[in-house]
Design a protein around this motif. Sequence first.
Motif, PDB file in Angstrom:
ATOM      1  N   ILE A   1     -23.831  33.976 147.993  1.00  0.00           N
ATOM      2  CA  ILE A   1     -23.845  33.771 150.089  1.00  0.00           C
ATOM      3  C   ILE A   1     -25.973  33.691 149.731  1.00  0.00           C
ATOM      4  O   ILE A   1     -26.565  34.323 149.252  1.00  0.00           O
ATOM      5  N   CYS A   2     -25.337  33.028 151.287  1.00  0.00           N
ATOM      6  CA  CYS A   2     -27.161  33.081 151.923  1.00  0.00           C
ATOM      7  C   CYS A   2     -27.768  33.846 152.110  1.00  0.00           C
ATOM      8  O   CYS A   2     -27.531  34.351 152.684  1.00  0.00           O
ATOM      9  N   ALA A   3     -28.745  33.089 151.321  1.00  0.00           N
ATOM     10  CA  ALA A   3     -29.834  34.820 151.998  1.00  0.00           C
ATOM     11  C   ALA A   3     -30.759  34.149 153.210  1.00  0.00           C
ATOM     12  O   ALA A   3     -30.965  35.154 154.025  1.00  0.00           O
ATOM     13  N   LYS A   4     -29.984  33.487 153.898  1.00  0.00           N
ATOM     14  CA  LYS A   4     -31.107  33.361 154.733  1.00  0.00           C
ATOM     15  C   LYS A   4     -29.710  33.000 155.737  1.00  0.00           C
ATOM     16  O   LYS A   4     -30.670  34.341 157.430  1.00  0.00           O
ATOM     17  N   CYS A   5     -28.460  32.945 156.014  1.00  0.00           N
ATOM     18  CA  CYS A   5     -27.409  32.817 157.325  1.00  0.00           C
ATOM     19  C   CYS A   5     -26.696  33.959 157.024  1.00  0.00           C
ATOM     20  O   CYS A   5     -25.931  33.862 157.911  1.00  0.00           O
ATOM     21  N   LEU A   6     -26.383  34.350 155.735  1.00  0.00           N
ATOM     22  CA  LEU A   6     -25.123  35.326 154.911  1.00  0.00           C
ATOM     23  C   LEU A   6     -23.884  34.703 155.123  1.00  0.00           C
ATOM     24  O   LEU A   6     -23.168  35.252 154.612  1.00  0.00           O
ATOM     25  N   SER A   7     -24.040  33.656 154.615  1.00  0.00           N
ATOM     26  CA  SER A   7     -22.538  32.037 155.064  1.00  0.00           C
ATOM     27  C   SER A   7     -22.043  32.411 154.421  1.00  0.00           C
ATOM     28  O   SER A   7     -22.915  32.304 152.892  1.00  0.00           O
ATOM     29  N   MET A   8     -20.818  32.436 152.968  1.00  0.00           N
ATOM     30  CA  MET A   8     -20.491  32.406 151.581  1.00  0.00           C
ATOM     31  C   MET A   8     -19.908  30.771 152.034  1.00  0.00           C
ATOM     32  O   MET A   8     -19.702  30.563 150.596  1.00  0.00           O
ATOM     33  N   GLU A   9     -19.854  29.780 152.420  1.00  0.00           N
ATOM     34  CA  GLU A   9     -19.971  28.725 152.023  1.00  0.00           C
ATOM     35  C   GLU A   9     -21.406  27.363 152.282  1.00  0.00           C
ATOM     36  O   GLU A   9     -22.307  27.829 152.426  1.00  0.00           O
ATOM     37  N   ALA A  10     -20.712  26.649 150.650  1.00  0.00           N
ATOM     38  CA  ALA A  10     -21.964  26.385 149.905  1.00  0.00           C
ATOM     39  C   ALA A  10     -21.064  24.646 149.511  1.00  0.00           C
ATOM     40  O   ALA A  10     -20.530  24.594 149.686  1.00  0.00           O
ATOM     41  N   GLU A  11     -22.162  23.565 149.984  1.00  0.00           N
ATOM     42  CA  GLU A  11     -21.548  22.542 148.365  1.00  0.00           C
ATOM     43  C   GLU A  11     -22.808  22.397 147.988  1.00  0.00           C
ATOM     44  O   GLU A  11     -24.153  22.881 147.678  1.00  0.00           O
ATOM     45  N   TRP A  12     -22.641  21.072 147.015  1.00  0.00           N
ATOM     46  CA  TRP A  12     -24.296  20.543 146.387  1.00  0.00           C
ATOM     47  C   TRP A  12     -24.546  19.803 146.868  1.00  0.00           C
ATOM     48  O   TRP A  12     -23.434  18.580 146.553  1.00  0.00           O
ATOM     49  N   LYS A  13     -25.868  19.556 146.398  1.00  0.00           N
ATOM     50  CA  LYS A  13     -26.522  18.194 146.693  1.00  0.00           C
ATOM     51  C   LYS A  13     -27.420  17.981 145.733  1.00  0.00           C
ATOM     52  O   LYS A  13     -27.964  18.849 145.207  1.00  0.00           O
ATOM     53  N   ALA A  14     -27.698  16.839 145.258  1.00  0.00           N
ATOM     54  CA  ALA A  14     -28.792  16.514 144.405  1.00  0.00           C
ATOM     55  C   ALA A  14     -29.760  16.085 144.970  1.00  0.00           C
ATOM     56  O   ALA A  14     -29.835  15.670 146.387  1.00  0.00           O
TER      57      ALA A  14
END
Length: 130
Positions: free
Chosen positions: A42-55
């Motif tokens: 979970i995002c600590a800033k906006c509580l979203s559970m969506e994420a991706e991976w970036k280099a």
Amino acid sequence: MGKTQPIKSINDIPMWESIERERLELMVCSQCDTFRYPPAPICAKCLSMEAEWKAVSGRGKIVSWVVFHRKYFDDFPPPYNATTVRLEEGPLIVTNLVGTEPEGSWIGREVELEYVDHDGRKQHAARIVD
Ligand SMILES: [Zn+2]
């Protein structure tokens, strides 16, 4: 004492796989673009559970370091350092400085990540570039 190995969780497997490919991909919130490191569900800033991976670029600055003179692990013979780097994208990572160690304080020195072999797997390391 046995060899040290990363403890992988379901949240950070893509990061470990990226390190094996000699790049560092970190979790980023899909909603607000905030890096989540250590990776978390979970995002600590906006509580979203969506994420991706970036280099990340691999560039950063040393914010803390320590040199260990006592042996804790067979595969980390002393002296060795643990160095905290603030990546230019924001996250703080702990790594090892390789190459020439500076005299005096290491804080503020610019580094770039590179990848070294450690017992048959890759790990990142920082080298001073300033
Ligand atoms: Zn977010």
